[in-house]
Structure formats: structure tokens, C-alpha cells
Design an enzyme around this catalytic site. Structure first.
Site, short mmCIF file in Angstrom:
data_model
loop_
_atom_site.label_atom_id
_atom_site.label_comp_id
_atom_site.label_asym_id
_atom_site.label_seq_id
_atom_site.Cartn_x
_atom_site.Cartn_y
_atom_site.Cartn_z
CG HIS A 116 -5.19 3.59 -21.87
ND1 HIS A 116 -5.37 2.24 -21.62
CD2 HIS A 116 -3.85 3.81 -21.78
CE1 HIS A 116 -4.19 1.67 -21.40
NE2 HIS A 116 -3.27 2.61 -21.49
CE1 TYR A 289 -16.54 5.57 -19.77
CE2 TYR A 289 -16.46 4.16 -21.70
CZ TYR A 289 -17.02 5.22 -21.01
OH TYR A 289 -18.05 5.94 -21.59
CG HIS A 290 -8.58 1.41 -19.93
ND1 HIS A 290 -7.89 1.19 -21.11
CD2 HIS A 290 -9.69 0.63 -20.00
CE1 HIS A 290 -8.56 0.34 -21.86
NE2 HIS A 290 -9.66 -0.02 -21.21
N PRO A 291 -9.15 3.95 -15.68
CG PRO A 291 -10.79 4.32 -14.07
CD PRO A 291 -10.62 3.95 -15.51
#
Length: 373
Positions: A116, A289-291
């Protein structure tokens, strides 16, 4: 727009409650569990195409742990594909270029990276009610002392309790843009102190169409892999982030903000045209920080798939991956709760428990779906 004035958070009595606190710490006394810290997994051990254990480095020594049944990787969307590649599971051409013996050819390992992307739209506040003064050295000291003594006060909150989801355009079936409101100005992910009384929204698309990848930089597990997120490589993603900026400005222009609204700080009042907004986005946008999705779950016949619906690595015996990397596509929101749910489901599968009966909950469809955003 769906708005929440109190977001779900993992905080208990003023303290952040991580998955480790909730699941691992209560189980550490079990005789069948050994947890090691300061250990770096270096590769999965194989006998043929069966996983039999894990090699790891601890205190400068290389050690091995062997599995009676299965090895389960939960390194996250970055480390899980890195460890698979280091172990010989991945694209054959890439592995050979790294001089790593190929255990099985799974070209999807490290591919399909999704994240995201978000931009901060910041507005100066005309009233002294933000967290600006709370971030002055003496005030931070007082907040820290209160939290250490009583777990109360401004240190007991993440302050991101208000947010919402909105559809970027008429006809979008379910919300695809998320807002987080913060009564403060964030600069460089908080590494730089705020410069003014201000508030902001973190806003970004939930279902990006751009796809990135992860590859090894070397055979050394201590070296970070090469990560190419490929943000904003599709016209759809560029348009959606542009809409995010425009919708944020629309929200901040509402009468409810009349008594608090100062000048726009970021991206700034001089940024108006689509081209100017697009340029600002490419300069200012950050990862949320949504890998995820780098070891995607799917049909075993699909060469881009890494794990099957039982979380087992395809072409390998005795090896599973359980973390956000196995999502086929990124979820429309934060990853913490969905990843915990995914792990709960995987635990049931591993234990052989029957699945819960389906729950047919109707999805709300607004009557204005085709005509209004």
C-alpha cells in the site's frame, strides 16, 4: 464514506500487545517449545525435495534444527521468499546466477510483490490542539515518565484512532481508498520533529495494480535482498493516488474544519493540476509498510503460485509458508489482523481440524453504487 472514530488497536492497559505477547509468550513454558532469539535462519535443509530442518547462525556459530514432521516459514513477505531462494526454491535461472543448487523450480518465489502506497496530506491547524507541543523534549520526558509509571497518558496511544474507507469512483464495488487521520505533522516517518501545529491524513489506494519483485543480492543471508516495489507503474494506480489527494482536500474543506483550518502544508497550495499532483505524489509518497503476496497461494498448476491452499510449498514435501507473503492479492486495509487470521486458519489446517461452516453474510451494496462515489 465509512468513518470510524475508534479504530481497533492491539493495546491493553496502555501497552502495545503484539502477536508475540498474545501467542508466543504464554506458551514459552511448554516443554515442546524452544524459542531462540538472536538467531538468523540461513537456509532450509533438504533431503532431495523434502524439507528436513533449518540451518541458522547464532552467536557466530552455524547450527541446525531438524524437523520430525514439517518446517514452517514465517519470515514475512521479504524474508520468506529470500530464505526460499537461498535454499534453492525459486526461479531456476536466478538461482543458477547466484550459484545456488536448485531444489525445485518455482518462478513465482519473490514475484507478485504488493504494498500500500500512501501520501500525507497536511494542513496547518489554527488552534493549539495538536500533538505539536507534546513532541517538545521536556513534554516528551513527562509523557514517557507517566507511561512508564502508569501506562496512561499520551504515550499509551498511537493517536491514529480516526479513519475511513471510501470508493474512488462510482461503480467501485467496495471501498478502495483508506484514510488515517492524525492530529500531528509527520516528517520523514517521524524521524524529524514537526515544525508547526498541524494535522494530516495518511491516504492511499487499497488495491494497487502495480506489481513488484524480490531477488537475492548475494548468497549471504545477512545481505538485504533486492526489492523493487514498482509503485505507480500502471495508469490506474497513478489516477487513484491523485484522487486520494483530491478527496483529502475535499474532506479538509468541510465546514467541520472551519475553526481549525490553516494553509495546506503538503503537498501545498501551489500543487493543483493533475500533472503537479502526480509529480508531488512521486516525490512525497511512502510505503504504508504492507509488503505482501511474494509467495502467493493458488492453483498448483499455475507456475506463478508458490503455496497450495493448504499453505504447502508446491513441489516440496514437509515445507509450509505462513505469513502475509502467501496472500494472492493484498487486502483492502491494514495487514495485521488479516495476517493473524491467516495464521489461525493455517494452524487449524496443520492440526487437521475441520473447517468452520460457511457464514453467508450479505455484502451491503448502496443504492447509489453506480451514480455516486
Amino acid at each position: 464514506m465509512t468513518v470510524t472514530d475508534s479504530a481497533h488497536v492491539c493495546i491493553i492497559t496502555g501497552q502495545r500487545w503484539s502477536a508475540a505477547c498474545a501467542y508466543l509468550h504464554p506458551s514459552l513454558s511448554r516443554p515442546n517449545l524452544t524459542a531462540l532469539n538472536g538467531a538468523l535462519a540461513t537456509r532450509v535443509l533438504f533431503e532431495g525435495t523434502r524439507a528436513v530442518g533449518v540451518e541458522y547462525e547464532r552467536n557466530g556459530n552455524i547450527e541446525r534444527a531438524y524437523a520430525d514432521k514439517e518446517v514452517i516459514l514465517s519470515g514475512g513477505a521479504i524474508n520468506s521468499p529470500q530464505l526460499l531462494l537461498l535454499s534453492g526454491v525459486g526461479d531456476e535461472k536466478h538461482l543458477k546466477s547466484m550459484d545456488i543448487p536448485v531444489v525445485t523450480h518455482r518462478p513465482g518465489v519473490g514475484q507478485n510483490l504488493q504494498d500500500h502506497l500512501e501520501i500525507y496530506v497536511q494542513q496547518a491547524c489554527s488552534q493549539p490542539i495538536t500533538l505539536y507541543r507534546a513532541q517538545k523534549p521536556l513534554r516528551m520526558l513527562a509523557i514517557g515518565i507517566e507511561w512508564m509509571l502508569k501506562f496512561t497518558g499520551q504515550g499509551s496511544s498511537a493517536h491514529l484512532h480516526t479513519g475511513g474507507f471510501i470508493r474512488s469512483a462510482p461503480g467501485v464495488l467496495h471501498p478502495d481508498v483508506q484514510f488515517h487521520f492524525l492530529p500531528s505533522q509527520v516528517i520523514d516517518h517521524g524521524r524529524t520533529s514537526p515544525t508547526a501545529e498541524a494535522y494530516q491524513v495518511h491516504v492511499g489506494p487499497m488495491r494497487p495494480t502495480s506489481r513488484g519483485w524480490i531477488k537475492l543480492n548475494s548468497r549471504d543471508p545477512r545481505e538485504h535482498p533486492v526489492i523493487e516495489a514498482n509503485y505507480l507503474t500502471t495508469k490506474q494506480d497513478v489516477w487513484e493516488v491523485r484522487q486520494c489527494v483530491k478527496m483529502s482536500r475535499e474532506v479538509f474543506a468541510q465546514p467541520a474544519f472551519n475553526h481549525f483550518r490553516g494553509r495546506e502544508i503538503r503537498p501545498g497550495p501551489e500543487v493543483n493540476s493533475d500533472a503537479e499532483i502526480d509529480a508531488a505524489v512521486r516525490t512525497l509518497a511512502d510505503s504504508a509498510y504492507h509488503p505482501s503476496c511474494t509467495c502467493k497461494m493458488g492453483d498448483p498448476e499455475d507456475p506463478t503460485t508458490v503455496v497450495d491452499p493448504e499453505t504447502r510449498v508446491i513441489g516440496i514435501e514437509g515445507l509450509r509458508v505462513v505469513d502475509a507473503s502467501i496472500m494472492p492479492s493484498i487486502v483492502s486495509g491494514n495487514l495485521n489482523a488479516p495476517t493473524i487470521m491467516l495464521a489461525e486458519k493455517a494452524a487449524d489446517i496443520i492440526r487437521g481440524l475441520a473447517p468452520l461452516p460457511p457464514c453467508h453474510v450479505p455484502v451491503y451494496s448502496p443504492p447509489t453504487l453506480e451514480t455516486q462515489r
